[in-house]
Design a protein around this motif. Structure first.
Motif, PDB file in Angstrom:
ATOM      1  N   GLU A 186       2.950   3.154   6.532  1.00  0.00           N
ATOM      2  CA  GLU A 186       2.490   2.759   7.880  1.00  0.00           C
ATOM      3  C   GLU A 186       1.037   2.270   7.811  1.00  0.00           C
ATOM      4  O   GLU A 186       0.692   1.218   8.354  1.00  0.00           O
ATOM      5  CB  GLU A 186       2.588   3.993   8.792  1.00  0.00           C
ATOM      6  N   LEU A 187       0.196   3.046   7.128  1.00  0.00           N
ATOM      7  CA  LEU A 187      -1.224   2.684   7.000  1.00  0.00           C
ATOM      8  C   LEU A 187      -1.365   1.360   6.239  1.00  0.00           C
ATOM      9  O   LEU A 187      -2.062   0.440   6.668  1.00  0.00           O
ATOM     10  CB  LEU A 187      -1.967   3.819   6.284  1.00  0.00           C
ATOM     11  N   LEU A 188      -0.676   1.273   5.110  1.00  0.00           N
ATOM     12  CA  LEU A 188      -0.832   0.098   4.245  1.00  0.00           C
ATOM     13  C   LEU A 188      -0.260  -1.152   4.907  1.00  0.00           C
ATOM     14  O   LEU A 188      -0.801  -2.245   4.766  1.00  0.00           O
ATOM     15  CB  LEU A 188      -0.142   0.352   2.904  1.00  0.00           C
ATOM     16  N   TRP A 189       0.823  -0.982   5.642  1.00  0.00           N
ATOM     17  CA  TRP A 189       1.444  -2.134   6.287  1.00  0.00           C
ATOM     18  C   TRP A 189       0.543  -2.689   7.378  1.00  0.00           C
ATOM     19  O   TRP A 189       0.387  -3.901   7.529  1.00  0.00           O
ATOM     20  CB  TRP A 189       2.818  -1.752   6.856  1.00  0.00           C
ATOM     21  N   LEU A 190      -0.061  -1.793   8.116  1.00  0.00           N
ATOM     22  CA  LEU A 190      -1.007  -2.224   9.156  1.00  0.00           C
ATOM     23  C   LEU A 190      -2.159  -2.990   8.497  1.00  0.00           C
ATOM     24  O   LEU A 190      -2.524  -4.088   8.927  1.00  0.00           O
ATOM     25  CB  LEU A 190      -1.539  -0.990   9.914  1.00  0.00           C
ATOM     26  N   ALA A 191      -2.707  -2.405   7.426  1.00  0.00           N
ATOM     27  CA  ALA A 191      -3.851  -3.030   6.743  1.00  0.00           C
ATOM     28  C   ALA A 191      -3.458  -4.387   6.173  1.00  0.00           C
ATOM     29  O   ALA A 191      -4.189  -5.370   6.295  1.00  0.00           O
ATOM     30  CB  ALA A 191      -4.354  -2.104   5.641  1.00  0.00           C
ATOM     31  N   TYR A 192      -2.288  -4.446   5.597  1.00  0.00           N
ATOM     32  CA  TYR A 192      -1.819  -5.696   4.995  1.00  0.00           C
ATOM     33  C   TYR A 192      -1.635  -6.766   6.074  1.00  0.00           C
ATOM     34  O   TYR A 192      -2.075  -7.903   5.923  1.00  0.00           O
ATOM     35  CB  TYR A 192      -0.497  -5.434   4.262  1.00  0.00           C
ATOM     36  N   SER A 193      -1.030  -6.375   7.181  1.00  0.00           N
ATOM     37  CA  SER A 193      -0.733  -7.377   8.208  1.00  0.00           C
ATOM     38  C   SER A 193      -2.002  -7.867   8.898  1.00  0.00           C
ATOM     39  O   SER A 193      -2.011  -8.944   9.485  1.00  0.00           O
ATOM     40  CB  SER A 193       0.281  -6.841   9.222  1.00  0.00           C
ATOM     41  N   LEU A 194      -3.097  -7.111   8.793  1.00  0.00           N
ATOM     42  CA  LEU A 194      -4.361  -7.564   9.389  1.00  0.00           C
ATOM     43  C   LEU A 194      -5.250  -8.262   8.355  1.00  0.00           C
ATOM     44  O   LEU A 194      -6.418  -8.557   8.614  1.00  0.00           O
ATOM     45  CB  LEU A 194      -5.092  -6.374  10.021  1.00  0.00           C
ATOM     46  N   GLY A 195      -4.692  -8.498   7.169  1.00  0.00           N
ATOM     47  CA  GLY A 195      -5.437  -9.244   6.146  1.00  0.00           C
ATOM     48  C   GLY A 195      -6.481  -8.414   5.416  1.00  0.00           C
ATOM     49  O   GLY A 195      -7.409  -8.958   4.816  1.00  0.00           O
ATOM     50  N   ASP A 196      -6.347  -7.083   5.431  1.00  0.00           N
ATOM     51  CA  ASP A 196      -7.360  -6.226   4.814  1.00  0.00           C
ATOM     52  C   ASP A 196      -6.988  -5.747   3.405  1.00  0.00           C
ATOM     53  O   ASP A 196      -7.714  -4.922   2.819  1.00  0.00           O
ATOM     54  CB  ASP A 196      -7.624  -4.988   5.703  1.00  0.00           C
ATOM     55  N   ILE A 197      -5.867  -6.195   2.869  1.00  0.00           N
ATOM     56  CA  ILE A 197      -5.436  -5.726   1.542  1.00  0.00           C
ATOM     57  C   ILE A 197      -5.344  -6.867   0.521  1.00  0.00           C
ATOM     58  O   ILE A 197      -5.936  -6.798  -0.551  1.00  0.00           O
ATOM     59  CB  ILE A 197      -4.052  -5.017   1.624  1.00  0.00           C
ATOM     60  N   LYS A 198      -4.613  -7.893   0.870  1.00  0.00           N
ATOM     61  CA  LYS A 198      -4.341  -8.952  -0.113  1.00  0.00           C
ATOM     62  C   LYS A 198      -5.647  -9.583  -0.606  1.00  0.00           C
ATOM     63  O   LYS A 198      -6.477  -9.990   0.186  1.00  0.00           O
ATOM     64  CB  LYS A 198      -3.435 -10.015   0.514  1.00  0.00           C
ATOM     65  N   ASP A 199      -5.791  -9.599  -1.945  1.00  0.00           N
ATOM     66  CA  ASP A 199      -6.972 -10.173  -2.619  1.00  0.00           C
ATOM     67  C   ASP A 199      -8.274  -9.439  -2.300  1.00  0.00           C
ATOM     68  O   ASP A 199      -9.352  -9.984  -2.522  1.00  0.00           O
ATOM     69  CB  ASP A 199      -7.141 -11.661  -2.273  1.00  0.00           C
ATOM     70  N   LYS A 200      -8.201  -8.236  -1.783  1.00  0.00           N
ATOM     71  CA  LYS A 200      -9.422  -7.514  -1.391  1.00  0.00           C
ATOM     72  C   LYS A 200      -9.839  -6.492  -2.444  1.00  0.00           C
ATOM     73  O   LYS A 200      -9.026  -5.982  -3.215  1.00  0.00           O
ATOM     74  CB  LYS A 200      -9.207  -6.771  -0.057  1.00  0.00           C
ATOM     75  N   ILE A 201     -11.128  -6.160  -2.403  1.00  0.00           N
ATOM     76  CA  ILE A 201     -11.677  -5.067  -3.201  1.00  0.00           C
ATOM     77  C   ILE A 201     -11.595  -3.827  -2.310  1.00  0.00           C
ATOM     78  O   ILE A 201     -12.185  -3.798  -1.227  1.00  0.00           O
ATOM     79  CB  ILE A 201     -13.163  -5.312  -3.551  1.00  0.00           C
ATOM     80  N   VAL A 202     -10.850  -2.837  -2.774  1.00  0.00           N
ATOM     81  CA  VAL A 202     -10.507  -1.684  -1.930  1.00  0.00           C
ATOM     82  C   VAL A 202     -10.974  -0.396  -2.606  1.00  0.00           C
ATOM     83  O   VAL A 202     -11.029  -0.319  -3.836  1.00  0.00           O
ATOM     84  CB  VAL A 202      -8.964  -1.643  -1.733  1.00  0.00           C
ATOM     85  N   ALA A 203     -11.303   0.630  -1.811  1.00  0.00           N
ATOM     86  CA  ALA A 203     -11.542   1.964  -2.378  1.00  0.00           C
ATOM     87  C   ALA A 203     -10.625   2.959  -1.688  1.00  0.00           C
ATOM     88  O   ALA A 203     -10.440   2.903  -0.463  1.00  0.00           O
ATOM     89  CB  ALA A 203     -13.000   2.383  -2.194  1.00  0.00           C
ATOM     90  N   ASP A 204     -10.018   3.859  -2.477  1.00  0.00           N
ATOM     91  CA  ASP A 204      -9.233   4.977  -1.944  1.00  0.00           C
ATOM     92  C   ASP A 204     -10.067   6.224  -2.198  1.00  0.00           C
ATOM     93  O   ASP A 204     -10.242   6.645  -3.340  1.00  0.00           O
ATOM     94  CB  ASP A 204      -7.877   5.024  -2.678  1.00  0.00           C
ATOM     95  N   LEU A 205     -10.626   6.802  -1.132  1.00  0.00           N
ATOM     96  CA  LEU A 205     -11.511   7.971  -1.285  1.00  0.00           C
ATOM     97  C   LEU A 205     -10.684   9.256  -1.217  1.00  0.00           C
ATOM     98  O   LEU A 205      -9.989   9.500  -0.237  1.00  0.00           O
ATOM     99  CB  LEU A 205     -12.586   7.965  -0.195  1.00  0.00           C
ATOM    100  N   GLY A 206     -10.788  10.076  -2.264  1.00  0.00           N
ATOM    101  CA  GLY A 206      -9.942  11.263  -2.371  1.00  0.00           C
ATOM    102  C   GLY A 206      -8.530  10.809  -2.684  1.00  0.00           C
ATOM    103  O   GLY A 206      -7.580  11.084  -1.952  1.00  0.00           O
ATOM    104  N   ALA A 207      -8.412  10.086  -3.806  1.00  0.00           N
ATOM    105  CA  ALA A 207      -7.154   9.369  -4.092  1.00  0.00           C
ATOM    106  C   ALA A 207      -5.995  10.294  -4.443  1.00  0.00           C
ATOM    107  O   ALA A 207      -4.840   9.872  -4.388  1.00  0.00           O
ATOM    108  CB  ALA A 207      -7.380   8.363  -5.217  1.00  0.00           C
ATOM    109  N   GLY A 208      -6.269  11.544  -4.827  1.00  0.00           N
ATOM    110  CA  GLY A 208      -5.205  12.526  -5.076  1.00  0.00           C
ATOM    111  C   GLY A 208      -4.255  12.076  -6.162  1.00  0.00           C
ATOM    112  O   GLY A 208      -4.606  11.940  -7.322  1.00  0.00           O
ATOM    113  N   THR A 209      -3.014  11.788  -5.748  1.00  0.00           N
ATOM    114  CA  THR A 209      -1.986  11.359  -6.699  1.00  0.00           C
ATOM    115  C   THR A 209      -1.924   9.834  -6.811  1.00  0.00           C
ATOM    116  O   THR A 209      -1.107   9.296  -7.545  1.00  0.00           O
ATOM    117  CB  THR A 209      -0.613  11.869  -6.226  1.00  0.00           C
TER     118      THR A 209
END
Ligand code: SAH
Length: 215
Positions: free
Chosen positions: A35-58
């Motif tokens: 749900e989170l990733l799909w929202l981000a992707y559809s708003l153009g915030d994922i594809k070709d972006k530099i991303v950080a996952d804070l507290g990445a866990g698994t």
């Protein structure tokens, strides 16, 4: 890749071997991550972006971002044992090229990124643990996706806190989050809680205008 397919793929990844209660280690369920990733992707915030996952866990969120075409994801995780699980999960889905694992506290991570994605500790063990994650995210990025408990006092805190930091909430989606019994204080086999997925964006005056030269 469809949202449902993403949810199933992520839910099959390896979970924590010895979840540590003080670090609030819960693997983000596939449906919530998708749900989170799909929202981000559809708003153009994922594809070709530099991303950080804070507290990445698994690595669930980091890996999902790579599957959706992120250019690079920094997976920041304090627990060495968890980083080994990220490594395994990365191999399973063959996204080695896209992820850099950083075994440190988020407090020491200072690289500007285009998008932060995170499922921080909810602060049930250490009150306000989520606060330091938000502060860090607001510092390194203009766009943040984060998961918090869907409780009125948490909502009020987040609304006021993000406003004070110069961010506005552009989206909030409530979803069910299933927690399997893994700690001694869990009484039921499966606990269902409601969480909110937020998207924060820096208000115009507060944008950092970092340049991402390797694009
Ligand atoms: N998205 C992750 C969720 C992890 S739960 C997954 O699906 O696996 C929160 C994570 O934050 C835990 O792995 C915990 O070890 C980590 N964490 C807690 N405090 C931290 C800190 N100060 N710096 C980095 N990671 C931290």
């Amino acid at each position: 890749m469809k949202k449902r397919h993403l949810a199933i793929t992520l839910s099959k990844l390896r979970g924590f071997q010895n979840p540590k209660v003080e670090l609030e280690q819960y693997k983000t369920p596939g449906n919530v991550a998708a749900e989170l990733l799909w929202l981000a992707y559809s708003l153009g915030d994922i594809k070709d972006k530099i991303v950080a996952d804070l507290g990445a866990g698994t690595g669930v969120l980091a890996i999902g971002a790579c599957l959706l075409g992120a250019r690079k994801v920094c997976a920041v995780e304090i627990d060495r044992e968890a980083t080994e699980i990220i490594r395994e999960n990365i191999k399973t889905l063959q996204v080695e090229e896209c992820i850099e694992i950083i075994n440190s506290s988020i407090l020491e991570f200072d690289r500007p990124v285009e998008t932060v994605i995170m499922n921080p500790p909810f602060g049930s063990q250490n009150p306000h643990a989520d606060r330091s994650f938000l502060i860090k995210a607001f510092k390194i990025s203009d766009v943040i996706y984060s998961i918090h408990l869907a409780k009125s006092e948490v909502r009020q805190f987040i609304e006021a806190f993000s406003r004070d930091q110069g961010f506005k909430i552009t989206h909030r989606i409530s979803v069910e989050f299933e927690i399997p019994s893994q700690f001694f204080f869990h009484k039921k086999r499966l606990e269902r809680i409601l969480v909110d997925i937020y998207r924060f964006e820096a208000s115009k005056q507060k944008r950092k205008g970092y340049m991402f030269e390797f694009r």
